[in-house]
Design an enzyme around this catalytic site. Structure first.
Site, PDB file in Angstrom:
ATOM      1  N   GLY A  43      22.819 -34.314  33.233  1.00  0.00           N
ATOM      2  CA  GLY A  43      21.502 -34.847  32.896  1.00  0.00           C
ATOM      3  C   GLY A  43      21.407 -35.645  31.613  1.00  0.00           C
ATOM      4  N   ASP A  99      19.144 -33.217  28.333  1.00  0.00           N
ATOM      5  CA  ASP A  99      17.974 -33.972  28.801  1.00  0.00           C
ATOM      6  C   ASP A  99      16.671 -33.235  28.543  1.00  0.00           C
ATOM      7  OD1 ASP A  99      18.571 -31.971  30.649  1.00  0.00           O
ATOM      8  OD2 ASP A  99      18.717 -33.298  32.377  1.00  0.00           O
ATOM      9  N   ASP A 102      13.732 -26.599  29.244  1.00  0.00           N
ATOM     10  CA  ASP A 102      12.731 -26.078  30.173  1.00  0.00           C
ATOM     11  C   ASP A 102      12.534 -24.602  29.833  1.00  0.00           C
ATOM     12  OD1 ASP A 102      11.087 -25.624  32.365  1.00  0.00           O
ATOM     13  OD2 ASP A 102      12.683 -25.688  33.844  1.00  0.00           O
ATOM     14  N   LYS A 130       9.282 -28.836  28.012  1.00  0.00           N
ATOM     15  CA  LYS A 130       8.108 -28.494  28.833  1.00  0.00           C
ATOM     16  C   LYS A 130       7.284 -27.428  28.140  1.00  0.00           C
ATOM     17  CE  LYS A 130       9.784 -29.504  33.452  1.00  0.00           C
ATOM     18  NZ  LYS A 130      10.261 -28.899  34.708  1.00  0.00           N
ATOM     19  N   PHE A 151       7.578 -31.298  37.624  1.00  0.00           N
ATOM     20  CA  PHE A 151       8.982 -31.622  37.872  1.00  0.00           C
ATOM     21  C   PHE A 151       9.189 -33.123  37.685  1.00  0.00           C
ATOM     22  CE2 PHE A 151      12.941 -32.255  40.149  1.00  0.00           C
ATOM     23  CZ  PHE A 151      13.685 -31.201  39.660  1.00  0.00           C
ATOM     24  N   VAL A 152      10.138 -33.470  36.819  1.00  0.00           N
ATOM     25  CA  VAL A 152      10.336 -34.877  36.479  1.00  0.00           C
ATOM     26  C   VAL A 152      11.742 -35.350  36.846  1.00  0.00           C
ATOM     27  CG1 VAL A 152       8.618 -34.954  34.641  1.00  0.00           C
ATOM     28  CG2 VAL A 152      10.943 -34.202  34.102  1.00  0.00           C
TER      29      VAL A 152
HETATM   30  P1  IMP Z   1      16.578 -24.617  31.401  1.00  0.00           P
HETATM   31  O1  IMP Z   1      17.870 -23.877  31.339  1.00  0.00           O
HETATM   32  O2  IMP Z   1      15.523 -23.849  32.157  1.00  0.00           O
HETATM   33  O3  IMP Z   1      16.070 -25.058  30.049  1.00  0.00           O
HETATM   34  O4  IMP Z   1      16.783 -25.880  32.297  1.00  0.00           O
HETATM   35  C1  IMP Z   1      17.695 -26.791  31.949  1.00  0.00           C
HETATM   36  C2  IMP Z   1      18.133 -27.649  33.118  1.00  0.00           C
HETATM   37  O5  IMP Z   1      17.290 -27.556  34.270  1.00  0.00           O
HETATM   38  C3  IMP Z   1      18.032 -29.077  32.660  1.00  0.00           C
HETATM   39  O6  IMP Z   1      19.192 -29.466  31.969  1.00  0.00           O
HETATM   40  C4  IMP Z   1      17.847 -29.789  33.975  1.00  0.00           C
HETATM   41  O7  IMP Z   1      19.103 -30.039  34.562  1.00  0.00           O
HETATM   42  C5  IMP Z   1      17.086 -28.831  34.828  1.00  0.00           C
HETATM   43  N1  IMP Z   1      15.634 -29.138  34.840  1.00  0.00           N
HETATM   44  C6  IMP Z   1      14.646 -28.444  34.262  1.00  0.00           C
HETATM   45  N2  IMP Z   1      13.444 -29.019  34.482  1.00  0.00           N
HETATM   46  C7  IMP Z   1      13.703 -30.126  35.215  1.00  0.00           C
HETATM   47  C8  IMP Z   1      12.867 -31.171  35.772  1.00  0.00           C
HETATM   48  O8  IMP Z   1      11.631 -31.213  35.629  1.00  0.00           O
HETATM   49  N3  IMP Z   1      13.513 -32.141  36.470  1.00  0.00           N
HETATM   50  C9  IMP Z   1      14.866 -32.161  36.654  1.00  0.00           C
HETATM   51  N4  IMP Z   1      15.674 -31.211  36.154  1.00  0.00           N
HETATM   52  C10 IMP Z   1      15.095 -30.200  35.441  1.00  0.00           C
HETATM   53 MG    MG Z   2      20.716 -30.927  32.948  1.00  0.00          MG
END
Ligand code: IMP
Ligand code: MG
Length: 186
Positions: A43, A99, A102, A130, A151-152
């Protein structure tokens, strides 16, 4: 597949300006140092490429892969980290670039793993964050935009590995995600 509805959330001009501001802050904060900038595959590739060209410092670039298997767009699953591509970070000033923050689980796990390798310092930067999704203590040292809990895709972010190449950030319509199995992300 291509008929999914996309709504622009951040234009390429807004992103360019934001990444420029981020590069200036990083250059100021790392002044006198020669950081290793580590992008999280997949990403971060677009952000990484744009960012490193605007940081006015000597630096090296490295990569690490993280994949979170998601059963649905909003449900984080098992996280896998592949560190084979990581450069030697011992004693180095490391900037980890992803990227999006979340739930924060991905970044938190990567920070733990890289911290164990003995860097001189370790900071993290993300393009997006987010609201109300955070599940970890860790705060990213830098984030450029705070976005709503939608979701983006685009600018590196994918839906089933599509849309990463879009030069802007778009919101995927909720109706196109219901019950969606996203497969391995990253
Ligand atoms: P986290 O571990 O929950 O912070 O999520 C991290 C990973 O989830 C990011 O590096 C993305 O690959 C994916 N992700 C989280 N939200 C989105 C979204 O809205 N669109 C696309 N990928 C996302
Ligand atoms: Mg990612």
């Amino acid at each position: 597949m291509q008929d999914r509805r996309l709504k622009t959330l951040l234009s390429s001009e807004q992103i360019r300006a934001g990444v420029g501001r981020l590069a200036e802050r990083i250059a100021a904060d790392f002044r006198g140092q020669e950081p290793v900038v580590i992008g999280v595959l997949t990403g971060s590739i677009v952000l990484l490429a744009d960012l490193i060209r605007q940081i006015d410092l000597p630096l090296q670039v490295g990569l690490v892969q993280a994949r979170s298997y998601r059963g649905a767009a909003t449900v984080p699953g098992r996280l896998e980290i592949h560190a084979e591509l990581l450069p030697d970070v011992r004693g180095r000033d490391v900037l980890l670039v992803d990227d999006i923050f979340d739930t924060g689980r991905t970044l938190a796990a990567l920070v733990r793993q890289i911290a164990a390798l003995g860097p001189g310092s370790l900071r993290s930067a993300v393009l997006l964050r987010k609201r109300e999704r955070q599940e970890v203590q860790l705060e990213p040292d830098y984030f450029v935009f705070e976005i709503p809990n939608v979701f983006v895709v685009g600018y590196g972010l994918d839906y089933r590995d599509s849309y990463r190449h879009l030069p802007y950030l778009a919101q995927l319509d909720e109706a196109d995600l219901v019950g969606a199995d996203l497969g391995p992300g990253g």
